[in-house]
Design a protein around this motif. Structure first.
Motif, mmCIF file in Angstrom:
data_model
loop_
_atom_site.group_PDB
_atom_site.id
_atom_site.type_symbol
_atom_site.label_atom_id
_atom_site.label_comp_id
_atom_site.label_asym_id
_atom_site.label_seq_id
_atom_site.Cartn_x
_atom_site.Cartn_y
_atom_site.Cartn_z
ATOM 1 N N PRO A 23 -15.461 -35.660 -13.396
ATOM 2 C CA PRO A 23 -14.958 -37.035 -13.318
ATOM 3 C C PRO A 23 -15.073 -37.745 -14.677
ATOM 4 N N ASP A 172 -10.109 -41.213 -8.557
ATOM 5 C CA ASP A 172 -10.857 -40.270 -7.731
ATOM 6 C C ASP A 172 -11.510 -41.002 -6.565
ATOM 7 N N ALA A 173 -12.248 -40.257 -5.755
ATOM 8 C CA ALA A 173 -12.833 -40.829 -4.539
ATOM 9 C C ALA A 173 -13.930 -41.841 -4.826
ATOM 10 N N TRP A 174 -14.504 -41.787 -6.039
ATOM 11 C CA TRP A 174 -15.613 -42.678 -6.374
ATOM 12 C C TRP A 174 -15.145 -44.029 -6.894
ATOM 13 N N TRP A 361 -21.533 -34.895 -8.190
ATOM 14 C CA TRP A 361 -20.279 -35.343 -8.786
ATOM 15 C C TRP A 361 -19.204 -34.253 -8.763
ATOM 16 N N LEU A 362 -19.605 -33.004 -8.616
ATOM 17 C CA LEU A 362 -18.639 -31.910 -8.720
ATOM 18 C C LEU A 362 -17.862 -31.718 -7.423
ATOM 19 N N THR A 363 -16.621 -31.341 -7.580
ATOM 20 C CA THR A 363 -15.772 -31.021 -6.433
ATOM 21 C C THR A 363 -15.457 -29.532 -6.380
ATOM 22 N N GLU A 364 -15.977 -28.762 -7.339
ATOM 23 C CA GLU A 364 -15.725 -27.321 -7.409
ATOM 24 C C GLU A 364 -17.029 -26.590 -7.678
ATOM 25 N N ASP A 365 -17.123 -25.374 -7.174
ATOM 26 C CA ASP A 365 -18.300 -24.548 -7.429
ATOM 27 C C ASP A 365 -17.890 -23.085 -7.306
ATOM 28 N N THR A 370 -22.126 -24.652 -0.028
ATOM 29 C CA THR A 370 -22.469 -25.820 -0.825
ATOM 30 C C THR A 370 -23.872 -26.284 -0.467
#
Length: 430
Positions: A23, A172-174, A361-365, A370
């Motif tokens: 982000p 973004d969502a935040w 904060w991450l949307t990927e891993d 998770t």
């Protein structure tokens, strides 16, 4: 050599650089780019067991990791102390042009050196070796470090001033957080989603009086909760002391208000508010002066900086001997690092402050599952190794993004990202 000893020797090492969505989080060096580089390390033993590690993925780290990976086959995963000698022999930081004396915009970790670069690479290999060893023996990594002293590790919500979205992209969502109301709403969301009980605000972005107002708004919204403020050395001694006076009754600690041991010592001598650091003490050779001058009362450990999980425990013991408190720093990490952080944090009796983490904060891993925070805490896994599994499809997707990149994001540069939005922007020293 018996078969058991052979099974614990390294057969090969895979290095997979990835680009992970990030982000638009603001700091004194600029803003996070849309993607941040990370490096996933896989150590495969002759017994067919794979251990995982993770570290910074910038070019200068990758250039050091490659010769180390080439030198590792045949090395026992049990001999992690030898990694430092091996890395010093085969890794030449000057090949990547990565050594300088400026602040690292990617981690804001203070002055760099050849040793620091190598240690960040060794940290991922050491973690992967311990993961492989634990999987082979059926033991969690914390057992290999002497055993856990807690069942859960507490983490702190990491608050940032931020844009609603990267330039040219949808919000973004935040959403945006550029004033106290935005910061408080961000904290509410963290509490609602993950149950965090303490909060850390990244400062050095807005004028100090506005950041003081943000902290006061948090204190009003969350009375009695631990609060921290970290401007990453962006303030003068005078400004640091002014903020310390304003927030002395509110903050748990003030992290790196000024740059360097001398400035930190001057601030520390004139305030009772504890000062913490992950910038002026990030290696053993920086410890003597900082501790002797009383520059800090809390050090934020980080296994990526110090060379791995065993070195983190050594730092904890050193801090204990000098009466220095211990917390834990975070960078923009994936779940592999979060698992390693949790395993080593579980073994540190003197860790009395909630750990930092960027992970929410991450949307990927790159993991199959998770990690779930409950009441701001992660349960300490007793599964073999780190207790996480690699999702190879997700890893391949993020690696393909790295392969497609034209070099724009392979080296994190927060200042360049900020200047892309505002060509006249320059870091401000308040």
């Amino acid at each position: 050599m018996d078969s058991e000893d052979s099974a614990l020797r390294i057969d090969r090492v895979h290095l997979t650089p990835v680009l992970v969505a990030d982000p638009p989080l603001l700091n004194t060096q600029g803003v996070h780019q849309p993607f941040t580089p990370r490096l996933v390390v896989e150590v495969v033993t002759r017994g067919g067991v794979t251990g995982l590690g993770e570290t910074y993925g910038d070019t200068r780290y990758l250039d050091l990791a490659r010769p180390l990976a080439d030198a590792l086959p045949g090395h026992p995963v049990t001999h992690v102390n030898e990694l430092f000698v091996l890395a010093a022999r085969v890794c030449d930081p000057h090949r990547s042009g990565g050594v300088d004396a400026r602040a690292d915009a990617g981690g804001l970790r203070g002055a760099q050196s050849a040793d620091k670069l190598r240690l960040s690479v060794v940290s991922a290999v050491e973690t992967a070796c311990l993961d492989a060893l634990g999987r082979t023996l059926g033991l969690p990594v914390h057992a290999l470090l002497g055993g856990r002293v807690r069942d859960e590790v507490e983490y702190s919500a990491y608050l940032f001033h931020k844009w609603a979205g990267h330039p040219g992209q949808a919000p973004d969502a935040w959403g945006e957080a550029l004033d106290p109301a935005g910061v408080v709403e961000q904290a509410r969301r963290f509490e609602r989603l993950h149950g965090f009980r303490s909060f850390k605000l990244k400062g050095g972005v807005l004028p100090p009086d506005q950041e003081v107002a943000g902290v006061r708004a948090l204190a009003k919204e969350f009375p009695g909760r631990p609060l921290r403020l970290d401007p990453n050395g962006a303030w003068t001694v005078r400004t640091s002391l002014g903020v310390a006076r304003e927030l002395a009754e509110v903050l748990e600690y003030l992290e790196d208000p000024a740059t360097g041991v001398a400035a930190m010592a001057e601030v520390a001598a004139a305030t009772e508010l504890p000062l913490a650091t992950n910038m002026c003490v990030t290696s053993l050779d920086e410890v003597p002066e900082a501790f002797a001058r009383g520059a800090v009362r809390i050090v934020l450990c980080d296994h990526h900086y110090w060379g791995g999980l065993h070195r983190t425990r050594e730092l904890a013991a050193l801090c204990g001997a000098y009466g220095i408190g211990l917390s834990m720093h975070s960078n923009t990490h994936l779940g592999i690092s979060l698992a390693a952080m949790t395993q080593v944090a579980a073994t540190l009796p003197a860790l009395r402050h909630a750990c930092d983490t960027h992970y929410p904060w991450l949307t990927e891993d790159v993991l199959t599952t998770t990690p779930v925070f409950r009441d701001g805490r992660l349960a300490v896994s007793d599964a073999p190794g780190l207790g996480v599994e690699l999702d190879r499809d997700r890893l391949a997707d993020l690696h393909r993004r790295w392969l497609r990149d034209d070099g724009r994001y392979r080296d994190r540069d927060d200042a360049a990202a900020m200047r892309a939005a505002d060509p006249d922007w320059r870091p401000t020293r308040w």
